[in-house]
Design an enzyme around this catalytic site. Structure first.
Site, PDB file in Angstrom:
ATOM      1  N   HIS A   1      50.882  32.103  35.718  1.00  0.00           N
ATOM      2  CA  HIS A   1      51.568  32.950  36.663  1.00  0.00           C
ATOM      3  C   HIS A   1      51.170  34.380  37.022  1.00  0.00           C
ATOM      4  O   HIS A   1      51.741  35.017  37.746  1.00  0.00           O
ATOM      5  CB  HIS A   1      53.194  33.259  35.932  1.00  0.00           C
ATOM      6  CG  HIS A   1      54.007  32.054  35.712  1.00  0.00           C
ATOM      7  ND1 HIS A   1      54.758  31.970  34.710  1.00  0.00           N
ATOM      8  CD2 HIS A   1      53.891  30.567  36.322  1.00  0.00           C
ATOM      9  CE1 HIS A   1      54.983  30.579  34.862  1.00  0.00           C
ATOM     10  NE2 HIS A   1      54.662  29.841  35.716  1.00  0.00           N
TER      11      HIS A   1
ATOM     12  N   CYS B   1      39.757  44.701  54.694  1.00  0.00           N
ATOM     13  CA  CYS B   1      39.982  43.801  55.918  1.00  0.00           C
ATOM     14  C   CYS B   1      41.421  43.988  56.369  1.00  0.00           C
ATOM     15  O   CYS B   1      41.813  43.130  57.352  1.00  0.00           O
ATOM     16  CB  CYS B   1      39.722  42.371  55.407  1.00  0.00           C
ATOM     17  SG  CYS B   1      41.087  41.497  54.584  1.00  0.00           S
TER      18      CYS B   1
ATOM     19  N   SER C   1      60.441  28.447  25.156  1.00  0.00           N
ATOM     20  CA  SER C   1      61.435  27.096  24.814  1.00  0.00           C
ATOM     21  C   SER C   1      61.038  25.882  25.854  1.00  0.00           C
ATOM     22  O   SER C   1      61.767  24.736  25.606  1.00  0.00           O
ATOM     23  CB  SER C   1      62.663  27.842  25.689  1.00  0.00           C
ATOM     24  OG  SER C   1      62.768  28.076  26.698  1.00  0.00           O
TER      25      SER C   1
END
Ligand SMILES: [Zn+2]
Length: 248
Positions: free
Chosen positions: A121, A157, A196
């Site tokens: 993540h 940029c 879990s």
């Protein structure tokens, strides 16, 4: 029959290609709440979805406001004895890799090398330009927020800057996922810590390991859907159980 802890110790001793999969449970002991639990972060914040972030400056400003507050709450957290024990595993040479659902960067801070850690993540301590992919440490972007910028853009940029975490609605990094699957196929033991196992894709990785013939060990406070298929299940807090297992 052996006690779960002794069985886990035996499995760890026999393993030469260990993969560890960690979730929020290992970091709650460092003071980071599980955002999915009651009272967790998303009861306070309504999440900004990736598509909104891309198209709407107001959404970007709200997103950065949330991230700034989270950073100020959590930047001082430290790895706990559970993280440190897992970092010690790498020194034994047994660790094929560590896959984490957490974005706090605490495994690396505890001493695991970046090459051995897959963050499915992302990592909240880095900001990235969505156009040229250049990275900055959070502290640098935080300085800009403190000086009044509301939705920072890349200094080279002009692209949209964003914390290097996966947002709601944002696709996961394919390379990271492929590595995670490959490690899961190649390990001889998968040790699941503090998750879990209900959120994909992490939930599917122990199944891959089992199908590939690996042993499965689960250390978690609560039940998981894979408990019945695991070789050993230990109920307990990672910060207490892991140091006893790994330093001894
Ligand atoms: Zn850029």
């Amino acid at each position: 029959m052996m006690e779960p802890l002794s069985r886990l110790k035996t499995l760890l001793g026999k393993s030469s290609r260990l993969v560890v999969l960690t979730g929020a449970g290992i970091s709650t002991e460092s003071g980071i709440p599980d955002y999915r639990s009651p009272g967790g972060l998303w009861e306070k914040y309504s999440p900004v979805y990736f598509q909104e972030f891309l198209r709407d400056e107001n959404a970007r400003e709200l997103y950065w406001l949330q991230k700034k507050e989270l950073y100020e709450q959590f930047h001082a957290v430290k790895p706990n004895p559970g993280h440190i024990a897992l970092a010690h595993l790498e020194k034994t040479g047994k660790l094929l890799g560590l896959i984490t659902q957490n974005i706090d960067g605490l495994h690396q801070e505890a001493g695991n090398s970046a090459a051995k850690v897959l963050e499915i993540h992302g990592n909240s301590r880095i900001t990235i330009c969505l156009s040229c992919r250049s990275e900055d440490p959070w502290e640098k972007t935080h300085e800009r927020l403190l000086k009044g910028e509301k939705a920072p853009r890349c200094l080279s940029c002009g692209g949209l800057q964003k914390p290097a975490t996966v947002s709601f609605g944002e696709p996961l990094n394919t390379d990271t996922l492929n590595w995670a699957r490959e490690w899961s196929e190649s390990c001889d033991l998968m040790l699941v810590v503090g998750t879990s196992l209900v959120v994909e894709p992490a939930a599917g990785l122990p199944r891959i390991a089992l199908l590939s013939g690996a042993a499965l060990a689960i250390l978690n406070l609560g039940e998981t859907p894979l408990d019945a298929e695991a070789d050993v299940v230990v109920r307990g807090p990672a910060g207490t159980v892991l140091p006893g297992l790994i330093s001894a």
